[in-house]
Design an enzyme around this catalytic site. Structure first.
Site, PDB file in Angstrom:
ATOM      1  N   TYR A  77       0.812  -1.216   0.000  1.00  0.00           N
ATOM      2  CA  TYR A  77       0.000   0.000   0.000  1.00  0.00           C
ATOM      3  C   TYR A  77       0.848   1.270   0.000  1.00  0.00           C
ATOM      4  CZ  TYR A  77      -4.462  -2.321   0.810  1.00  0.00           C
ATOM      5  OH  TYR A  77      -5.594  -3.069   0.687  1.00  0.00           O
ATOM      6  N   ASP A 125      -6.213  -6.210   5.245  1.00  0.00           N
ATOM      7  CA  ASP A 125      -7.370  -5.739   4.484  1.00  0.00           C
ATOM      8  C   ASP A 125      -8.251  -6.936   4.116  1.00  0.00           C
ATOM      9  OD1 ASP A 125      -9.011  -4.064   3.051  1.00  0.00           O
ATOM     10  OD2 ASP A 125      -7.827  -4.194   1.225  1.00  0.00           O
TER      11      ASP A 125
HETATM   12 MG    MG Z   1     -10.866  -3.200   2.534  1.00  0.00          MG
END
Ligand code: MG
Ligand code: NAI
Length: 339
Positions: A127, A231
């Site tokens: 990310y 995530d």
């Molecule tokens: Mg997410």
């Protein structure tokens, strides 16, 4: 950090609907600070601004706490994510996502009670957004894991275990394949564990973790993991406890914090008045606890639990046919009864 003002980002899609509902419920229990409304997401882009305008970042820095609705990010092109920008600009390094079975709501696979927390690293990993194309047929991304990033995450996670009266912290990784990045993550985890001898520290490879979460979720207590795995695993856990409409989250930094649901802007149901505000509302309860308003937080949580457990006024995602505003009124009534 001020209790008098709270930054509010209504966001995109169902964002404004669930935000209105949440603020109405908070005000009904007597929590009425100055809501400082700020722009971020597609609504900012459409006005020719960046996904997270500088004034939004500055205001959150100043105020300290923000309640944020989801923002829309286009897939495979277009503007970059407002969330990633916000987390990086404010250095919100820990993303805390509890997954707890609510009375009356059963996940799709089991009748087991789940009560776990995921602490996801929030600023590094793939990310970090370092992508490039050295050749028209090759696209590359760089995964970044830093030792200071690991250290502050693990310190926060171990302290959370103790503060919440829990006893086990499990590091989720892929250090068998990612020798340097996840290898450093894992070594730093066990290094940090030495400072918290009362907490059981162990680790699990991320793919096995996903399988175990589906078959024996009750074995886990607190999971700590990198950004991308976190995530994915946290959406999996949201699914296990009854869906994205119920899963709250907090983005925590040294100086400020942003509270938001795990789910996105749900464009498929935006504007229809049927969105479930529970995840944002439970995120607001996390915010109330963060600023020391434990009584109000408990009232909000109990009201949600009661309405969901009664099962008479549920939104569509929970199998009912109540509108967002009917569900909101039911929670306000229930919170009044809890007073
Ligand atoms: Mg997410
Ligand atoms: P999503 O979470 O918005 O929706 C997935 C499914 O769950 C949809 O069927 C939706 O209707 C349903 N759903 C989600 N929240 C709900 C709620 N509160 N009540 C009832 N049903 C609900 O995920 P999707 O479709 O992948 O993403 C849509 C947009 O949201 C994308 O632009 C994405 O980038 C963005 N997004 C933003 C996040 C944030 O701002 N924190 C987090 C995740 C996605």
């Amino acid at each position: 950090m001020s209790k008098r003002s709270i930054a509010v980002i209504p966001g995109d899609g169902i964002g404004p609907e669930i935000m209105d509902s949440t603020l109405e419920i908070l005000e009904s229990v007597g929590f009425a600070p100055t809501w400082v409304r700020l722009e971020a997401g597609l609504c900012a882009i459409e006005k020719g601004k960046p996904a997270v305008p500088e004034e939004t970042i500055e205001a959150i820095r100043e105020i300290g706490n923000a309640l944020k609705s989801p923002t829309t990010t286009p897939k495979g092109g277009g503007h970059s994510s407002a969330n990633v920008a916000l987390r990086q600009a404010l250095d919100l390094f820990a993303n805390v996502r509890p997954a707890k079975t609510l009375p009356g709501v059963r996940g799709p696979f089991m009748n087991k009670d789940i009560d776990l927390v995921i602490v996801r690293e929030n600023t590094e990993d793939l990310y970090a957004g370092i992508e490039f194309q050295p050749h028209p047929d090759i696209a590359q991304a760089i995964k970044v894991i830093t030792r200071p990033g690991c250290r502050r995450l693990f310190k926060y996670a171990f302290e959370l275990v103790i503060e919440q009266g829990r006893n086990r912290l499990t590091a989720v990784h892929k250090a068998n394949i990612m020798k340097l990045t996840d290898g450093m993550f894992l070594r730093e985890f066990y290094e940090a564990a030495k400072g918290f001898p009362t907490v059981v520290a162990d680790d699990i490879i991320v793919d096995n973790c996903c399988m175990q979460l589906v078959t024996r979720p009750e074995q886990f207590d607190v999971l700590v993991t990198e950004n991308l795995y976190g995530d994915i695993v946290s959406d999996l856990c949201a699914g296990l406890v009854g869906g994205l409409g119920l899963a709250p989250g907090a983005n925590i930094g040294e100086k400020c914090a942003v509270f938001e649901a795990v789910h996105g802007s749900a464009p498929d149901i935006a504007g229809m008045g049927v969105a479930n505000p529970t995840a944002l509302l439970l995120s607001s309860a996390m915010m109330l606890r963060h600023i020391g308003e434990h009584t109000l937080a408990n009232r909000i949580s109990s009201a949600v639990l009661n309405v969901v457990a009664e099962g008479e006024c549920l939104t569509k995602d929970l199998g009912g046919n109540a509108s967002t505003s009917e569900f909101t009124r039911a929670i306000i009534e229930s919170a009044r009864a809890c007073a």
